[in-house]
Design an enzyme around this catalytic site. Sequence first.
Site, PDB file in Angstrom:
ATOM      1  N   CYS A   9      -0.312  18.157 -35.156  1.00 45.26           N
ATOM      2  CA  CYS A   9      -0.394  17.000 -36.049  1.00 45.26           C
ATOM      3  C   CYS A   9       0.965  16.383 -36.361  1.00 45.26           C
ATOM      4  O   CYS A   9       1.033  15.252 -36.834  1.00 45.26           O
ATOM      5  CB  CYS A   9      -1.110  17.398 -37.330  1.00 45.26           C
ATOM      6  SG  CYS A   9      -2.709  18.172 -36.994  1.00 45.26           S
TER       7      CYS A   9
ATOM      8  N   CYS B 289     -11.283  14.662 -46.746  1.00 46.74           N
ATOM      9  CA  CYS B 289     -10.839  15.054 -45.409  1.00 46.74           C
ATOM     10  C   CYS B 289     -10.468  13.808 -44.610  1.00 46.74           C
ATOM     11  O   CYS B 289     -11.064  12.750 -44.783  1.00 46.74           O
ATOM     12  CB  CYS B 289     -11.952  15.765 -44.646  1.00 46.74           C
ATOM     13  SG  CYS B 289     -12.634  17.216 -45.465  1.00 46.74           S
ATOM     14  N   SER B 290      -9.495  13.952 -43.692  1.00 48.63           N
ATOM     15  CA  SER B 290      -9.196  12.857 -42.779  1.00 48.63           C
ATOM     16  C   SER B 290     -10.187  12.900 -41.617  1.00 48.63           C
ATOM     17  O   SER B 290     -10.654  13.968 -41.240  1.00 48.63           O
ATOM     18  CB  SER B 290      -7.759  12.964 -42.267  1.00 48.63           C
ATOM     19  OG  SER B 290      -7.538  14.215 -41.665  1.00 48.63           O
TER      20      SER B 290
ATOM     21  N   ILE C 193     -11.656  11.906 -37.576  1.00 49.70           N
ATOM     22  CA  ILE C 193     -11.184  11.950 -36.181  1.00 49.70           C
ATOM     23  C   ILE C 193     -11.070  10.511 -35.702  1.00 49.70           C
ATOM     24  O   ILE C 193     -12.063   9.781 -35.646  1.00 49.70           O
ATOM     25  CB  ILE C 193     -12.139  12.783 -35.314  1.00 49.70           C
ATOM     26  CG1 ILE C 193     -12.055  14.254 -35.751  1.00 49.70           C
ATOM     27  CG2 ILE C 193     -11.807  12.631 -33.844  1.00 49.70           C
ATOM     28  CD1 ILE C 193     -13.000  15.172 -35.018  1.00 49.70           C
TER      29      ILE C 193
ATOM     30  N   HIS D  81      -6.525   9.962 -38.676  1.00 51.87           N
ATOM     31  CA  HIS D  81      -5.457  10.864 -38.236  1.00 51.87           C
ATOM     32  C   HIS D  81      -5.483  11.015 -36.717  1.00 51.87           C
ATOM     33  O   HIS D  81      -5.987  12.009 -36.201  1.00 51.87           O
ATOM     34  CB  HIS D  81      -5.627  12.217 -38.932  1.00 51.87           C
ATOM     35  CG  HIS D  81      -4.584  13.235 -38.598  1.00 51.87           C
ATOM     36  ND1 HIS D  81      -3.308  12.902 -38.168  1.00 51.87           N
ATOM     37  CD2 HIS D  81      -4.617  14.595 -38.633  1.00 51.87           C
ATOM     38  CE1 HIS D  81      -2.624  14.016 -37.955  1.00 51.87           C
ATOM     39  NE2 HIS D  81      -3.391  15.047 -38.211  1.00 51.87           N
TER      40      HIS D  81
END
Lengths: 142, 389
Positions: free
Chosen positions: B86, B209-210, B212, B336
């Site tokens: 990341c 949450c981020s 996909i 992300h």
Amino acid sequence: MSYFRATDPFPLESAEHTKLHEFYARLAAGRLATTRCAACKRLAWPPRAFCGECASDRFDWVDLSGEGTIHAFTIQEVGLPSGFAGPRVFAIVKIDGLRVFSILVDAEPAKVAIGQAVRLSPLRVADDPSGNARWLPAFRPA
Amino acid sequence: MRKVALVGAGVSKFGVRKASYRDLIWEAGKACFDAVPAVKPKDVEGLVVGSVMPERTAFQSHISSMAAEALGIRPSALSARTEHMCASGTVGIRYAYAFIAAGLADLVMVLGVEKLNQPSGDEAILNMGTGVDREWEASFGLTAPPCFALAAQRHIAEYGTTEEQLAMVGVKNHTHASKNPNAHFQRGATLEQVLGSRMISSPLRLFMCSPITDGAAAVLVASEERARALTDTPVWIRGTGQALDGFQLTSLHENYAHWPALSRAAQAAYGMAGVRPQDVDVAEVHDCFAIAELIAYEELGFCEKGEAGAFVAAGRSDYGGDVVVNSRGGLMGCGHPLGATGVAQAAEVFAQLRGEAGARQVDDAAIGLTHNNSGMGEHVVMIYGRESR
């Protein structure tokens, strides 16, 4: 040519594929083992064929008790990778002073608690491409 | 060492994109070159591409050369790909910084790109498991959410942090993203929506949450001489730090609410930059999950250990507070796209410090910080300044 998917999420455990084969051989026999550096005597988790402390590549296999307690856990409901289903209990298990990452099988998610006693429950997963059985070190409530 | 500055930045639209891996490279490259009309592709001496898993998604390796050709760059000083899960994008910026500071290059593009939503949705999540240990973690089905959930549980148990406080991070960042046309999500979110969203991994809910996401971002990094020739308003790289606690979950601090590597990376960056936490006006921190942003406040020194929940609840990380955190919408609002994230963070700080952030502008922003992590155990911090030191 049709769409080909190559996604094997499990380790190659046989002797021709890993120096850690002995771990899996013992696991198949119901034993939890790890390595101890033959030079500086450091006990490792997970097992390793090179000591990050003293740079030795000599190691001995030692059996752990196979019984421990839950140090931390979380329950994943959704968003698991293909082939894995929720709810899934991921846990850090304390055994013989080591922290072991694993999953808890045959557990009622709502009853899982920090400090709970658990024991090794080897989990058979998909065979490797040569047809050899493969095992992972899962745990169940003691 | 020579002084180094950002002189241009550009970001593609982030989202579940109907675009190829190369399309995304073109979009970010175009946006970056458009921002610096005096620079043409042939003028760029180096290219670093942050990208994590094109081998699994686009079935493509040899990434830096592929991207250089796509953009018409002919590297003469530096060509490399950074894969650091990341944090790949920020690690790429560090490479460019070091080469330029050392006098080995004068003008380098750093591009981050990821096309995660292919070849199929279920493979996208499976692919994310490549970022944790295959043999000892991913074989159990582990991906990022349960890791950060363990940190959230520990923070709740130890400091009394509440689910509402975790949710407030989601509300803030989704609200910021509503002012960012490149963000994955632009509808904002209320506290009720965040707390009512489905549970992913206890206690983290969907809006904590981020997602996909596909996307790309690029920055142009230059030596002092080249920067001053290209623009009156360069944004200076003042400090940088990177530190590792461990890779596997069981190698990290026993208490997952403590991320010592982030503190060490931050101290290195602050020391090099000659700034203190309270000097930071705008910070892009790695909110892959709400708990990550809270722990980042503490380890970056914005508040004391354990006080992050109260810090966000009091609005101290929002406009009008101590420091505006994630003005572009963060990873939760923007999405992300792994390798692109760190570069997009730099692009936001670049815009903020030049006063070009439009509806998201932080008043008189002079010092900016970016924080990018690879799991809970490894952290990269950059500090940027409107003025060179």
